[in-house]
Scaffold this motif. Structure first.
Motif, PDB file in Angstrom:
ATOM      1  N   UNK A   1       0.655  -1.349  -0.263  1.00 10.62           N
ATOM      2  CA  UNK A   1       0.176   0.255   0.090  1.00 10.62           C
ATOM      3  C   UNK A   1       0.938   0.926  -0.545  1.00 10.62           C
ATOM      4  N   UNK A   2       1.763   1.373   0.824  1.00  8.81           N
ATOM      5  CA  UNK A   2       2.675   2.680   0.892  1.00  8.81           C
ATOM      6  C   UNK A   2       3.854   2.486   0.042  1.00  8.81           C
ATOM      7  N   UNK A   3       4.311   1.750  -0.244  1.00  4.52           N
ATOM      8  CA  UNK A   3       5.747   1.408  -1.108  1.00  4.52           C
ATOM      9  C   UNK A   3       7.068   1.229  -0.109  1.00  4.52           C
ATOM     10  N   UNK A   4       6.790   1.462   1.074  1.00  5.10           N
ATOM     11  CA  UNK A   4       7.985   1.838   2.189  1.00  5.10           C
ATOM     12  C   UNK A   4       8.607   0.779   2.174  1.00  5.10           C
ATOM     13  N   UNK A   5       9.815   0.911   2.072  1.00  4.71           N
ATOM     14  CA  UNK A   5      10.912  -0.582   2.332  1.00  4.71           C
ATOM     15  C   UNK A   5      11.255  -1.034   3.633  1.00  4.71           C
ATOM     16  N   UNK A   6      10.963  -1.680   3.909  1.00  7.51           N
ATOM     17  CA  UNK A   6      10.910  -2.774   5.339  1.00  7.51           C
ATOM     18  C   UNK A   6      11.934  -4.081   4.847  1.00  7.51           C
ATOM     19  N   UNK A   7      12.449  -4.529   6.486  1.00 11.27           N
ATOM     20  CA  UNK A   7      13.222  -6.126   6.570  1.00 11.27           C
ATOM     21  C   UNK A   7      12.105  -7.076   6.719  1.00 11.27           C
ATOM     22  N   UNK A   8      12.346  -8.680   6.335  1.00 13.93           N
ATOM     23  CA  UNK A   8      11.428  -9.352   6.867  1.00 13.93           C
ATOM     24  C   UNK A   8      12.266 -10.363   6.734  1.00 13.93           C
ATOM     25  N   UNK A   9      12.091 -10.330   8.396  1.00 14.61           N
ATOM     26  CA  UNK A   9      13.106 -11.642   9.042  1.00 14.61           C
ATOM     27  C   UNK A   9      12.809 -13.028   8.831  1.00 14.61           C
ATOM     28  N   UNK A  10      12.510 -13.716   8.260  1.00 18.18           N
ATOM     29  CA  UNK A  10      12.096 -14.861   7.844  1.00 18.18           C
ATOM     30  C   UNK A  10      12.935 -16.425   8.359  1.00 18.18           C
ATOM     31  N   UNK A  11      12.287 -16.895   9.819  1.00 17.73           N
ATOM     32  CA  UNK A  11      13.003 -18.099  10.887  1.00 17.73           C
ATOM     33  C   UNK A  11      12.795 -19.344  10.454  1.00 17.73           C
ATOM     34  N   UNK A  12      13.016 -19.755   9.920  1.00 14.46           N
ATOM     35  CA  UNK A  12      12.733 -21.556   9.654  1.00 14.46           C
ATOM     36  C   UNK A  12      12.075 -22.265  10.512  1.00 14.46           C
ATOM     37  N   UNK A  13      10.722 -22.454  10.394  1.00 15.13           N
ATOM     38  CA  UNK A  13      10.491 -23.996  11.400  1.00 15.13           C
ATOM     39  C   UNK A  13      10.647 -24.528  11.821  1.00 15.13           C
ATOM     40  N   UNK A  14      11.527 -25.407  10.717  1.00 13.84           N
ATOM     41  CA  UNK A  14      12.355 -26.259  10.580  1.00 13.84           C
ATOM     42  C   UNK A  14      14.067 -25.864  11.495  1.00 13.84           C
ATOM     43  N   UNK A  15      13.929 -25.220  11.519  1.00 15.09           N
ATOM     44  CA  UNK A  15      15.025 -25.321  12.694  1.00 15.09           C
ATOM     45  C   UNK A  15      15.094 -24.839  13.944  1.00 15.09           C
ATOM     46  N   UNK A  16      13.598 -24.546  14.361  1.00 15.06           N
ATOM     47  CA  UNK A  16      12.757 -24.097  15.278  1.00 15.06           C
ATOM     48  C   UNK A  16      12.596 -25.721  16.208  1.00 15.06           C
ATOM     49  N   UNK A  17      13.777 -26.500  16.760  1.00 14.38           N
ATOM     50  CA  UNK A  17      13.972 -27.669  17.336  1.00 14.38           C
ATOM     51  C   UNK A  17      13.007 -28.295  18.588  1.00 14.38           C
ATOM     52  N   UNK A  18      12.963 -27.359  19.491  1.00 10.76           N
ATOM     53  CA  UNK A  18      13.167 -27.512  20.524  1.00 10.76           C
ATOM     54  C   UNK A  18      12.238 -26.419  21.167  1.00 10.76           C
ATOM     55  N   UNK A  19      11.582 -26.370  22.232  1.00 11.52           N
ATOM     56  CA  UNK A  19      10.424 -25.838  22.863  1.00 11.52           C
ATOM     57  C   UNK A  19      11.160 -24.600  23.016  1.00 11.52           C
ATOM     58  N   UNK A  20      12.552 -25.144  23.660  1.00  9.37           N
ATOM     59  CA  UNK A  20      12.983 -23.461  23.936  1.00  9.37           C
ATOM     60  C   UNK A  20      13.901 -22.068  22.236  1.00  9.37           C
ATOM     61  N   UNK A  21      13.805 -22.254  21.725  1.00  5.75           N
ATOM     62  CA  UNK A  21      13.983 -22.769  20.365  1.00  5.75           C
ATOM     63  C   UNK A  21      12.441 -22.019  19.836  1.00  5.75           C
ATOM     64  N   UNK A  22      11.548 -22.449  20.283  1.00  3.84           N
ATOM     65  CA  UNK A  22      10.255 -21.953  20.046  1.00  3.84           C
ATOM     66  C   UNK A  22       9.964 -20.492  21.441  1.00  3.84           C
ATOM     67  N   UNK A  23      10.035 -20.465  22.294  1.00  2.00           N
ATOM     68  CA  UNK A  23       9.975 -19.746  22.883  1.00  2.00           C
ATOM     69  C   UNK A  23      10.852 -18.408  23.285  1.00  2.00           C
ATOM     70  N   UNK A  24      12.323 -18.617  22.512  1.00  2.00           N
ATOM     71  CA  UNK A  24      13.232 -17.429  22.232  1.00  2.00           C
ATOM     72  C   UNK A  24      12.415 -16.821  20.974  1.00  2.00           C
ATOM     73  N   UNK A  25      11.721 -17.497  19.607  1.00  2.00           N
ATOM     74  CA  UNK A  25      11.259 -16.656  18.847  1.00  2.00           C
ATOM     75  C   UNK A  25      10.528 -15.725  19.424  1.00  2.00           C
ATOM     76  N   UNK A  26       9.140 -16.351  20.683  1.00  2.00           N
ATOM     77  CA  UNK A  26       7.874 -15.451  21.425  1.00  2.00           C
ATOM     78  C   UNK A  26       8.382 -14.578  21.982  1.00  2.00           C
ATOM     79  N   UNK A  27       9.358 -14.882  22.523  1.00  2.00           N
ATOM     80  CA  UNK A  27      10.134 -13.385  23.576  1.00  2.00           C
ATOM     81  C   UNK A  27      10.291 -12.474  22.457  1.00  2.00           C
ATOM     82  N   UNK A  28      11.443 -13.235  21.361  1.00  2.00           N
ATOM     83  CA  UNK A  28      11.763 -11.938  20.699  1.00  2.00           C
ATOM     84  C   UNK A  28      10.526 -11.181  20.199  1.00  2.00           C
ATOM     85  N   UNK A  29       9.556 -11.821  19.737  1.00  2.00           N
ATOM     86  CA  UNK A  29       8.027 -10.780  19.665  1.00  2.00           C
ATOM     87  C   UNK A  29       7.826 -10.299  20.479  1.00  2.00           C
ATOM     88  N   UNK A  30       7.720 -10.682  21.549  1.00  2.00           N
ATOM     89  CA  UNK A  30       7.264 -10.377  22.543  1.00  2.00           C
ATOM     90  C   UNK A  30       7.789  -8.771  23.008  1.00  2.00           C
TER      91      UNK A  30
END
Length: 97
Positions: free
Chosen positions: A23-52
Motif C-alpha cells: 500500500x505505502x511502498x515503504x521499504x522494510x526488512x522481513x526476518x524469516x525464521x525457518x520452523x524446521x530450525x526451531x527444534x526445541x521448546x526453548x527455540x520456539x520460546x525464544x522467538x515468542x520472547x523476541x516478538x514480545x
C-alpha cells in the motif's frame, strides 16, 4: 500485504529479505525464521520472547521499529524497519574492539 524482494542477509536460523509494503511502498526488512530450525521448546520460546520484546519497545529513532509478526507453514516472519549501513559487528571489528 508485502512484496518480498531480494535477500539481505542470512544466519543459522534466519534469512532476512528486503520487502515492500504494497500500500505505502515503504521499504522494510522481513526476518524469516525457518520452523524446521526451531527444534526445541526453548527455540520456539525464544522467538515468542523476541516478538514480545519488540512489541513493547518504545518508538525511538535509535531502536528498530517492529511492524508485525506472521507465520506460514514454513516460517515465522518478523516485519520491521529496514536499517541500512552495513553490519554492526564488522564496524566493531574494524575499530579493533
Amino acid at each position: 500485504m508485502y512484496l518480498v524482494d531480494r535477500e539481505l542477509g542470512r544466519g543459522e536460523f534466519v534469512v532476512t529479505y528486503l520487502c515492500i509494503e504494497r500500500d505505502t511502498k515503504e521499504l522494510l526488512a522481513c526476518k524469516s525464521i525457518s520452523k524446521r530450525k526451531l527444534r526445541t521448546a526453548v527455540d520456539v520460546e525464544g522467538v515468542r520472547r523476541e516478538v514480545a520484546i519488540m512489541t513493547h519497545l518504545p518508538k525511538d529513532s535509535s531502536i528498530v521499529s517492529f511492524k508485525e509478526a506472521c507465520e506460514d507453514d514454513n516460517a515465522v516472519h518478523l516485519v520491521m524497519e529496514l536499517c541500512e549501513g552495513g553490519e554492526l559487528f564488522d564496524r566493531i571489528v574494524a575499530q579493533g574492539h
